[in-house]
Design a protein around this motif. Structure first.
Motif, mmCIF file in Angstrom:
data_model
loop_
_atom_site.group_PDB
_atom_site.id
_atom_site.type_symbol
_atom_site.label_atom_id
_atom_site.label_comp_id
_atom_site.label_asym_id
_atom_site.label_seq_id
_atom_site.Cartn_x
_atom_site.Cartn_y
_atom_site.Cartn_z
ATOM 1 N N LEU A 163 0.620 -1.214 -0.092
ATOM 2 C CA LEU A 163 0.113 -0.007 -0.018
ATOM 3 C C LEU A 163 0.846 1.353 0.086
ATOM 4 O O LEU A 163 0.429 2.227 -0.746
ATOM 5 C CB LEU A 163 -0.918 0.007 1.120
ATOM 6 C CG LEU A 163 -1.951 -1.068 1.121
ATOM 7 C CD1 LEU A 163 -2.989 -1.014 2.598
ATOM 8 C CD2 LEU A 163 -2.964 -0.884 -0.034
ATOM 9 N N LEU A 164 2.131 1.204 0.697
ATOM 10 C CA LEU A 164 2.793 2.504 0.908
ATOM 11 C C LEU A 164 3.568 2.540 -0.814
ATOM 12 O O LEU A 164 3.883 3.829 -0.922
ATOM 13 C CB LEU A 164 3.934 2.150 2.041
ATOM 14 C CG LEU A 164 3.279 2.154 3.415
ATOM 15 C CD1 LEU A 164 4.377 2.081 4.352
ATOM 16 C CD2 LEU A 164 2.716 3.719 3.767
ATOM 17 N N CYS A 192 2.362 1.759 -3.430
ATOM 18 C CA CYS A 192 1.240 2.122 -4.484
ATOM 19 C C CYS A 192 0.950 3.545 -4.156
ATOM 20 O O CYS A 192 0.330 4.190 -5.178
ATOM 21 C CB CYS A 192 -0.011 1.094 -4.172
ATOM 22 S SG CYS A 192 0.286 -0.243 -4.884
ATOM 23 N N VAL A 193 1.182 4.239 -2.947
ATOM 24 C CA VAL A 193 0.934 5.631 -2.666
ATOM 25 C C VAL A 193 1.490 6.559 -3.772
ATOM 26 O O VAL A 193 0.693 7.480 -4.378
ATOM 27 C CB VAL A 193 0.978 6.162 -1.436
ATOM 28 C CG1 VAL A 193 0.755 7.648 -1.296
ATOM 29 C CG2 VAL A 193 0.034 5.363 -0.503
ATOM 30 N N VAL A 200 -0.472 8.757 -6.775
ATOM 31 C CA VAL A 200 -0.328 10.369 -6.934
ATOM 32 C C VAL A 200 0.627 10.671 -8.073
ATOM 33 O O VAL A 200 -0.195 11.689 -8.670
ATOM 34 C CB VAL A 200 0.837 10.718 -5.746
ATOM 35 C CG1 VAL A 200 0.945 12.165 -5.920
ATOM 36 C CG2 VAL A 200 0.066 10.446 -4.191
ATOM 37 N N TRP A 253 -7.574 3.044 1.159
ATOM 38 C CA TRP A 253 -6.663 4.094 1.787
ATOM 39 C C TRP A 253 -5.836 4.664 0.843
ATOM 40 O O TRP A 253 -5.619 5.737 0.829
ATOM 41 C CB TRP A 253 -6.222 3.451 2.998
ATOM 42 C CG TRP A 253 -7.055 3.266 4.221
ATOM 43 C CD1 TRP A 253 -7.877 1.991 4.271
ATOM 44 C CD2 TRP A 253 -7.504 3.885 5.376
ATOM 45 N NE1 TRP A 253 -8.666 2.244 5.488
ATOM 46 C CE2 TRP A 253 -8.449 3.519 5.955
ATOM 47 C CE3 TRP A 253 -7.029 5.459 5.479
ATOM 48 C CZ2 TRP A 253 -9.074 4.016 7.033
ATOM 49 C CZ3 TRP A 253 -7.592 6.099 6.583
ATOM 50 C CH2 TRP A 253 -8.636 5.222 7.539
ATOM 51 N N THR A 254 -5.045 3.800 0.069
ATOM 52 C CA THR A 254 -4.039 4.365 -1.015
ATOM 53 C C THR A 254 -4.679 5.179 -1.919
ATOM 54 O O THR A 254 -4.115 6.290 -2.207
ATOM 55 C CB THR A 254 -3.465 3.075 -1.654
ATOM 56 O OG1 THR A 254 -2.857 2.277 -0.554
ATOM 57 C CG2 THR A 254 -2.587 3.560 -2.756
ATOM 58 N N ILE A 273 -5.628 8.445 0.002
ATOM 59 C CA ILE A 273 -4.713 9.349 0.339
ATOM 60 C C ILE A 273 -3.806 9.933 -0.985
ATOM 61 O O ILE A 273 -3.546 11.054 -0.843
ATOM 62 C CB ILE A 273 -3.439 8.235 1.043
ATOM 63 C CG1 ILE A 273 -4.161 8.130 2.426
ATOM 64 C CG2 ILE A 273 -2.096 9.189 1.214
ATOM 65 C CD1 ILE A 273 -3.547 7.008 3.207
ATOM 66 N N GLY A 274 -3.626 8.989 -1.890
ATOM 67 C CA GLY A 274 -3.229 9.580 -3.245
ATOM 68 C C GLY A 274 -4.145 10.491 -3.781
ATOM 69 O O GLY A 274 -3.471 11.632 -4.470
#
Length: 493
Positions: free
Chosen positions: A40-41, A43-44, A48, A87-88, A91-92
């Protein structure tokens, strides 16, 4: 936010609440592990980057599409990470919108829309594809992908259409119709890459890197297409401006030709003002000259009830340079409460620092003239003034020449008449002398000689008059019925 209507604010708050519920549901239904958190981190920033660079290009005449490649990582997250990928995506989306410095309520709207749309995609994916199986495998997988793609576009469109309808007070059906009218197949172009990346992930996670390359190429293709379309529109604009300039140049050349061909100064100025009115798209045009007092020349397309104040025009003609008069100044120049034009363009006719008059063009729009335009108009008006002055001098010269020719004819006629008078005076003097001699003499022979001389003098006078008749045009014979007996009687009488 405060500028939005109350209904729009309520809708946004409700959508934000739905987004929070979707996020909470995804958090509760996910078993987080270190591998999942790492994915997930990673993919952020990818999300973006995919959501930040949007590209707008024309997919059809009058139909522009704004594209990002964020759908590809979104479909990948749905198939690989399940609810946790929400969430990703959220957040993105927040980071990308914040980087664009969008208003906070728009950032939250896009984030909530991502959450709701993602939740719908997860439900559809889980309904078609069992957990642990290969993503989008077989006909069922293809059907799942098709339903997800249509649902993604439909849900996004409904969320956007609703907020637009509430914010603009337009009917929901009308906004929805406009939205689907701008729909194009390219909106689905990046989704298959996300599904393909999910399939490759189950084969080998490292092979996903190979799926990024065609996605980047697709984005580059969209970007190149947008640049080509922008360049094409720029070229079309330049071509349109070139045609307009060519048309103006042709009209200016026509006006220049009219200046050369016309010898009447009033007609010349009226023709030039007409050509300038066509170039500047003026509704009416006229010329005012300062011949002792203001004099109107060649008005055309003047509105009903048009009148002018010579004294006010004299004051305006005293001002130098090209001037754009507003409606208030136009009303002062004319005896009208309202003028049917928005701008009155005054182009002075200047010759050797002397203003001969001005050309007035009534333009129905606001006119803003750049320095180059003013110089061109002044130069053209100066040429028109020079041509008008030359035409006036030519007309004056032609008048003087006519007077000179008439005077020469009269002088020649006077000399001719004096010579004829002198000649006839000599004949009459001789005729009178010999006639008196014949009367005074009693000798018949002497009388006959005197009468013979008198006859010779008369014959000489007849020859002179016969010679004069050669200078006169012969009268045309006229035939008419008459009585022969009356003519014979008048002759014998």
């Amino acid at each position: 936010m405060r500028s939005l209507s109350r209904a729009t604010q309520i809708y946004l708050i409700a959508l934000w609440c739905c987004g929070l519920v979707a996020l909470a549901t995804s958090f509760l239904n996910t078993r987080f592990s270190l591998e999942l958190l790492a994915l997930l981190l990673v993919c952020v920033p990818i999300f973006v980057f995919a959501d930040y660079h949007d590209i707008s290009f024309e997919v059809a005449p009058g139909n522009n599409a704004s594209m990002t490649v964020s759908e590809a990582p979104l479909f990948f997250l749905v198939a690989v990470t399940g609810p946790a990928g929400m969430w990703t995506a959220v957040i993105g989306s927040v980071i990308a919108d914040a980087s664009h410095r969008r208003p906070w309520y728009k950032v939250l709207f896009n984030a909530a829309s991502r959450a709701v749309t993602y939740y719908v995609l997860v439900l559809i994916y889980n309904a078609f594809i069992p957990p642990g199986s290969t993503p989008f495998d077989g006909l069922v997988g293809l059907l799942a992908f098709a339903v997800m793609a249509l649902s993604y576009h439909t849900v996004n469109s409904l969320l956007v259409v609703t907020v637009l309808g509430l914010a603009t007070n337009r009917p929901f059906v009308s906004v929805l119709h406009d939205t689907y009218r701008r729909f194009h197949w390219v909106h689905f172009a990046t989704m298959p890459f996300g599904a393909l990346a999910a399939v490759v992930w189950y084969v080998s996670p490292w092979l996903v890197i190979l799926c990024v390359l065609p996605l980047l190429l697709l984005r580059r293709w969209f970007h190149t297409l947008a640049e080509l379309q922008l360049e094409s529109r720029r070229n079309e604009s330049l071509a349109r401006e070139s045609r307009q300039l060519a048309d103006r140049l042709e009209r200016m050349q026509s006006a220049a030709t009219a200046m050369i061909a016309t010898t009447d100064p009033d007609v010349l100025l009226a023709t030039v003002s007409g050509h300038l009115a066509a170039v500047l798209e003026a509704d009416a045009h006229w010329v005012v000259l300062r011949d002792g007092g203001p004099r109107l020349v060649g008005g055309a397309s003047l509105p009903a009830g048009w009148a002018w104040e010579p004294r006010a025009y004299a004051e305006e003609l005293a001002q130098p340079g090209v001037r754009v008069l507003d409606a208030a100044a136009s009303r002062r120049l004319h005896r009208m409460d309202q003028v049917p034009w928005q701008s009155l363009l005054m182009i002075p006719l200047t010759l050797e620092a002397r203003t001969l008059g001005a050309i007035f063009l009534a333009v129905p729009r606001a006119v803003v003239l750049a320095g180059d335009d003013q110089r061109v108009l002044l130069a053209f008006a100066a040429q028109a003034a020079l041509a008008a002055e030359r035409a006036r001098l030519f007309a004056e010269l032609r008048t003087k020449q006519d007077e000179l020719i008439r005077s020469s004819k009269l002088a020649a006629l006077g000399t001719f008449a004096a010579g004829i008078g002198h000649e006839f005076n000599n004949l009459l003097a001789g005729l009178l002398g010999f006639a008196q001699l014949a009367l005074a003499s009693d000798d018949v022979h002497e009388k006959n000689e005197a009468l013979e001389v008198a006859v010779r003098l008369c014959l000489r006078g007849r020859r002179i008059t016969g010679g004069l008749l050669t200078f006169a045009p012969r009268p045309q014979p006229q035939r008419a019925p008459t009585r022969i007996g009356r003519c014979c009687g008048e002759t014998l009488a």
